[in-house]
Scaffold this active site. Structure first.
Site, mmCIF file in Angstrom:
data_model
loop_
_atom_site.group_PDB
_atom_site.id
_atom_site.type_symbol
_atom_site.label_atom_id
_atom_site.label_comp_id
_atom_site.label_asym_id
_atom_site.label_seq_id
_atom_site.Cartn_x
_atom_site.Cartn_y
_atom_site.Cartn_z
ATOM 1 C CD GLU A 33 -9.768 -2.021 -4.247
ATOM 2 O OE1 GLU A 33 -8.674 -2.502 -4.570
ATOM 3 O OE2 GLU A 33 -10.055 -1.714 -3.088
ATOM 4 C CG HIS A 37 -10.535 -6.166 -5.333
ATOM 5 N ND1 HIS A 37 -11.714 -6.240 -4.628
ATOM 6 C CD2 HIS A 37 -9.601 -5.730 -4.475
ATOM 7 C CE1 HIS A 37 -11.498 -5.826 -3.390
ATOM 8 N NE2 HIS A 37 -10.233 -5.515 -3.260
ATOM 9 C CE LYS A 79 -3.865 -2.300 0.218
ATOM 10 N NZ LYS A 79 -4.987 -2.143 -0.732
ATOM 11 C CG ASP A 131 -15.126 -6.843 -6.077
ATOM 12 O OD1 ASP A 131 -14.264 -6.899 -5.192
ATOM 13 O OD2 ASP A 131 -16.308 -7.179 -5.889
ATOM 14 C CD GLU A 191 -4.822 -2.556 -6.717
ATOM 15 O OE1 GLU A 191 -3.844 -3.326 -6.894
ATOM 16 O OE2 GLU A 191 -5.793 -2.844 -6.002
ATOM 17 C CG ASP A 226 -4.025 -0.604 -3.745
ATOM 18 O OD1 ASP A 226 -4.535 0.451 -4.173
ATOM 19 O OD2 ASP A 226 -4.695 -1.551 -3.283
#
Lengths: 426, 426
Positions: free
Chosen positions: A296, A346, A215, A319, A269, A243
């Site tokens: 997502e 996702h 992240k 997703d 992402e 992400d």
């Protein structure tokens, strides 16, 4: 087989306190607005949409509001006119206003639609991927609502993509032998201290993963420090994905990725707001060859259509239950194939890995037909609550073999984690 | 002044049966997920988000889920850090997943945010338009979340647009004398037979309207017949707007507008899916000089930003309670001013006319500063349920003069139309 009862459960796992799943904008208790379709033949179809804790009751209310479209209907009816059925949910003349085709009401559509498909897969005794992979191309195309995507994908084009080919048996044999590639997101949550990130990265590498996601979206110096730490552990050849969970503005994303480029990210992402198609396109142009990935929280096929029309994404992260379930996912997989965008669905949360493994396997067998750049996200949380949990060996998903969509929760877990009356919450 | 209680009402008016409000995709019972902020000083702030009937309980549940962000807080606190307050709703770390910034959860944000502004306007004894119009530019800018729109509008640009000018007094005098222009949508619902459309059109023309909107999106021959009928009644100089309520695909919209061009439409509203920025841009290029209008279900400022960046709309139809309330509407009005797009807000439903009149008046006084191409939508339904209903004379809105945002419902109406226990529903 007739659906005689629809039961909705508000199931929440208390994950927020541990820092699991923490990123630039979310601190969640992984939850499922979970629906059971009980039938007169004793088989139960299950589906859910994932939420982050508070508000799960809103998604449950939305499932209840839509439930009259399946209660009392037979499985045969629902699959006789699949687009009509799908639109009965997505285009309900009163409920549509609450989306349209986005947010809570569309997530609820996804939960119900997935439960209907789960029911069919169980009725036919096939895992979901197999049900889809063995379906005639015409039936798959008949399951898709091409409304509002006709300018990018026609039924004839979809049919052509889905036509069976001789490579099918080889691809299936390959998956049975090697499993489906995955990457892990369990190493780099923002809530984890550096030492924990280092240990988790080392452990994941030792277990066979050669693709890891971290992240970002905190202070850029912190992001860079953590990124260097992970890169140092995994060496130059393994993939490092990042992400940002939408936290950056467009210009900020471009500037920050110029800094983070040092550690050779494979993709960035959610670099900015999920609705910003033009923003993602601008970022993709600026950060190439780093790929832009998103999906997502992309609400529906119309958003995915535009992301692809605008060359805004190089990785499609659909997703399983944010969009309107299997029927809409099919259209997104086909759009991705048409535009040459690899699909890396996702997952994470709770039950999402269980769902999306089926989608990627089907995609490989009948749609995208390649493993190049394809990976299923993996996190190590909460699989023990499912009847048919994923099996991941050396960083690869083994094929699920039980009938259905693999998202049926254990009755004891539903009971314990039901909110607010389960033992876990009392 | 402290908010000591938050009460939510599920209020529904049974309009579906009459065909009022019927269009290509909606058949609704006009409803409000209505919130009251009760204070320790006896003043009550009210706001709502509009829905189409079923599912109003979901919007109410979303308001409840967000209500802890205002319960127990003082008005002074909320306005001391307006963006922080706004993000406490729009970016709640758990609830954001349900949108983000779209659908039910964002509509609920709009209801609460509007109620907070209503409270302030009442506390200051000013109608909402006046509160905004007399506010220093710096304070207006401080109320706006520029996150994710910084690539299109900066705080400095916003400040420049909002700087007071010498024309303010003249513009206000003009509005006091003439009122604000409007158009009527009450003549051409799809559910009405031709003869009723003819009579309503004739009556509206006699009452002073020179701009009328019809619904399209049925069989094209029916649309054309009804359009000719209306055009014949209103003559060549009055404006005829068309609204397809998203029913067409992109190519279909272009083809159908080539047919309907015969009757000289002023705009085509919602020609395709609300999320399709690129589709609207393609349609706008193809149907010019007919304008493309949209906004009633555009989810947030990020969608509006893109619609303007892509030259996809020539008319901005922001809704007062689909987006996150006054704070986000401010950003959209400013984006429209920057990109030179006139704002004609979405109204109709129940209470929407009451809301948006304030926005258009403020827009004229401080932002867009022109009446050219500006009109507020008007429908003749359900105004009798409000304490301070709109006043429209000869097709123009008179300035509201009572303190607040004009959306406080009469207690008797709330009681009678509460769902499911009010007398109207029992």
């Amino acid at each position: 087989m007739k659906i005689i009862d629809v039961r909705v459960h508000d199931v929440r796992y208390p994950t927020a306190a541990s820092g699991d799943g923490s990123d630039a904008i979310n601190r969640g208790d992984y939850s499922a607005a979970y629906v059971e379709l009980h039938t007169d033949e004793g088989i139960t179809g299950t589906g859910f949409t994932f939420t982050n804790g508070r508000g799960n009751e809103i998604a449950c209310a939305a499932i209840e509001a839509l439930s009259h479209h399946v209660r009392g209907r037979t499985l045969a009816e629902l699959f006789a006119e699949p687009v009509e059925f799908w639109r009965s949910l997505s285009a309900d003349v009163q409920l549509r206003w609450l989306g349209p085709e986005k947010g809570v009401i569309h997530m609820a559509t996804g939960a119900i639609v997935n439960a209907v498909w789960d029911l069919r897969a169980k009725a036919e005794g096939k895992p979901m991927w197999q049900l889809l992979a063995e379906m005639p191309a015409e039936e798959l195309v008949r399951s898709i609502d091409f409304h509002h995507i006709g300018d990018a994908l026609t039924p004839a084009e979809a049919l052509k993509i889905l036509e069976p080919d001789e490579g099918y048996a080889d691809r299936l044999a390959l998956l049975r032998r090697d499993g489906f590639p995955s990457y892990t997101t369990s190493v780099g949550w923002l809530g984890y201290p550096d030492e924990q990130v280092r240990e988790l990265t080392r452990a994941a590498y030792a277990q066979g993963w050669r693709a890891m996601k971290m992240k970002v979206g905190g202070p850029i110096d912190d992001d860079l420090r953590r990124a260097r730490l992970i890169r140092a552990e995994i060496g130059p050849d393994a993939l490092l994905m990042m992400d940002a969970n939408q936290v950056w503005d467009v210009d900020e994303a471009i500037a920050n990725m110029a800094v983070l480029a040092e550690v050779d990210p494979y993709w960035i992402e959610e670099p900015t707001h999920a609705d910003d198609v033009l923003g993602h396109a601008a970022i993709a142009r600026a950060v190439a060859p780093i790929r832009v990935a998103t999906g997502e929280v992309a609400a529906n096929r119309v958003i995915f259509k535009q992301l692809m029309q605008a060359d805004a994404i190089q990785v499609c992260q659909v997703d399983a239950c944010r969009v309107g379930g299997v029927n809409e996912v099919l259209s997104i997989l086909l759009l991705a194939a048409k535009f040459g965008v690899p699909v890396c669905p996702h997952a994470g949360g709770v039950g999402l890995c269980e769902y999306v493994q089926h989608l990627s396997i089907f995609d490989f067998l009948r749609v995208g037909r390649s493993l190049d750049g394809r990976m299923v996200e993996y996190v190590d949380h909460l699989h023990e609550h499912f009847e048919d949990p994923i099996t991941v060996v050396e960083g690869r998903y083994r094929l699920p073999e039980q009938p259905g969509y693999s998202v049926t929760m254990k009755a004891a877990s539903i009971e314990e984690f039901s909110f607010p009356d389960g033992a876990a919450w009392r």
